[in-house]
Design an enzyme around this catalytic site. Structure first.
Site, mmCIF file in Angstrom:
data_model
loop_
_atom_site.group_PDB
_atom_site.id
_atom_site.type_symbol
_atom_site.label_atom_id
_atom_site.label_comp_id
_atom_site.label_asym_id
_atom_site.label_seq_id
_atom_site.Cartn_x
_atom_site.Cartn_y
_atom_site.Cartn_z
ATOM 1 N N HIS A 95 0.870 -1.417 -0.120
ATOM 2 C CA HIS A 95 0.173 -0.209 -0.136
ATOM 3 C C HIS A 95 0.933 1.204 0.051
ATOM 4 C CE1 HIS A 95 -3.026 2.883 1.320
ATOM 5 N NE2 HIS A 95 -3.856 2.190 0.881
ATOM 6 N N GLU A 154 -4.027 1.942 -7.572
ATOM 7 C CA GLU A 154 -4.263 3.119 -6.721
ATOM 8 C C GLU A 154 -3.543 4.196 -6.760
ATOM 9 O OE1 GLU A 154 -6.519 1.882 -2.973
ATOM 10 O OE2 GLU A 154 -4.382 1.483 -2.262
HETATM 11 C C1 PEP Z 1 -7.062 3.029 0.419
HETATM 12 O O1 PEP Z 1 -6.190 3.682 1.032
HETATM 13 O O2 PEP Z 1 -6.586 1.855 -0.297
HETATM 14 C C2 PEP Z 1 -8.162 3.740 -0.381
HETATM 15 C C3 PEP Z 1 -8.486 3.308 -1.310
HETATM 16 O O3 PEP Z 1 -8.556 4.890 0.498
HETATM 17 P P1 PEP Z 1 -9.710 5.809 0.077
HETATM 18 O O4 PEP Z 1 -10.931 4.837 -0.257
HETATM 19 O O5 PEP Z 1 -10.039 6.459 1.416
HETATM 20 O O6 PEP Z 1 -9.247 6.718 -1.003
#
Ligand code: PEP
Length: 230
Positions: A95, A154
């Site tokens: 992450h 992400e």
């Molecule tokens: C995450 O931290 O993996 C994430 C997707 O956070 P958020 O949904 O708050 O953007």
């Protein structure tokens, strides 16, 4: 199959987690059959959460948020894949918060993914464009079987900011990941996903689900996200 993965991060003690579970049970008593829901919990919640899940008969699957890259041994404070193997079927790795705050490298992430697979836990590998090629190269260098991993695109700018990436652009990166891993593994999107936008990602041809941070903590919103996909 579609996937909704919750990432609670460093939130919720056990009491709060069990209250969340009671709430989700009354809001979403039957989860849609075509959606797999995985909750990545703090280590401290997992065992009791699993017992409660089987008691109330809710087909949620538990995961962890991190694992040691080291094997069992003299590593004070580490939680390794062997320890997790009795508790979870999935574990997040790489992450961006861990890369940023704990200086995790692509090598660390590849070692963690390998350790998880050796203990029959599916790694959920988080990626963003600056290190996409490097991360996937390390997975191959460490002989990680990418066909047994999940991948999540992400974008840093979208995580926890309330500024989700445009679904078409996310789909283009998901195609890039698919090309680089050259395999049929689920590829998800994460970053400010809500019940209003979740389906716009999952309806893209290369996106199989969503990873939800902030909105997974709210049982009503998390339930709406799940229902928005069915
Ligand atoms: C995450 O931290 O993996 C994430 C997707 O956070 P958020 O949904 O708050 O953007």
């Amino acid at each position: 199959m579609k996937y909704v993965i919750g990432n609670w991060k460093s939130n919720q003690n056990l009491t709060e987690s069990l209250i969340w579970l009671e709430n989700i049970k009354s809001l979403c008593p039957r989860l849609p059959k075509d959606i797999t829901v995985i909750l990545c919990l703090p280590f401290t919640d997992i065992a009791a959460f699993n017992s409660k899940l089987s008691e109330i008969n809710l087909p949620l699957i538990t995961g962890a948020q991190n694992v040691s890259h080291l094997p069992p041994g003299k590593h004070t404070g580490e939680i390794n894949a062997h320890m997790l193997s009795e508790l979870v079927s999935y574990c997040l790795v790489g992450h961006s918060e861990r890369r940023r705050d704990f200086k995790e490298t692509c090598v660390d992430v590849a070692q963690k993914a390998k350790a998880l697979l050796e203990n029959t836990i599916t790694p959920i590998i988080c990626l963003d464009t600056p290190y996409l090629d490097e991360q996937i190269k390390e997975l191959f260098r460490f002989d990680v079987d990418v066909s047994k991993c999940f991948f999540v695109y992400e974008p840093l700018a979208a995580i926890g900011t309330g500024k989700p990436q445009n679904p078409n652009s996310a789909n283009i990166i998901a195609h890039q990941i698919d090309f680089l891993i050259d395999n049929v593994s689920p590829i998800l999107y994460g970053g400010s996903v809500t019940s209003d936008n979740a389906n716009s990602y999952v309806s893209q041809n290369q996106i199989d689900g969503v990873l939800v941070g902030t909105d997974s903590l709210d049982p009503a919103e998390f339930c709406s996200i799940i229902q928005s996909l069915s």
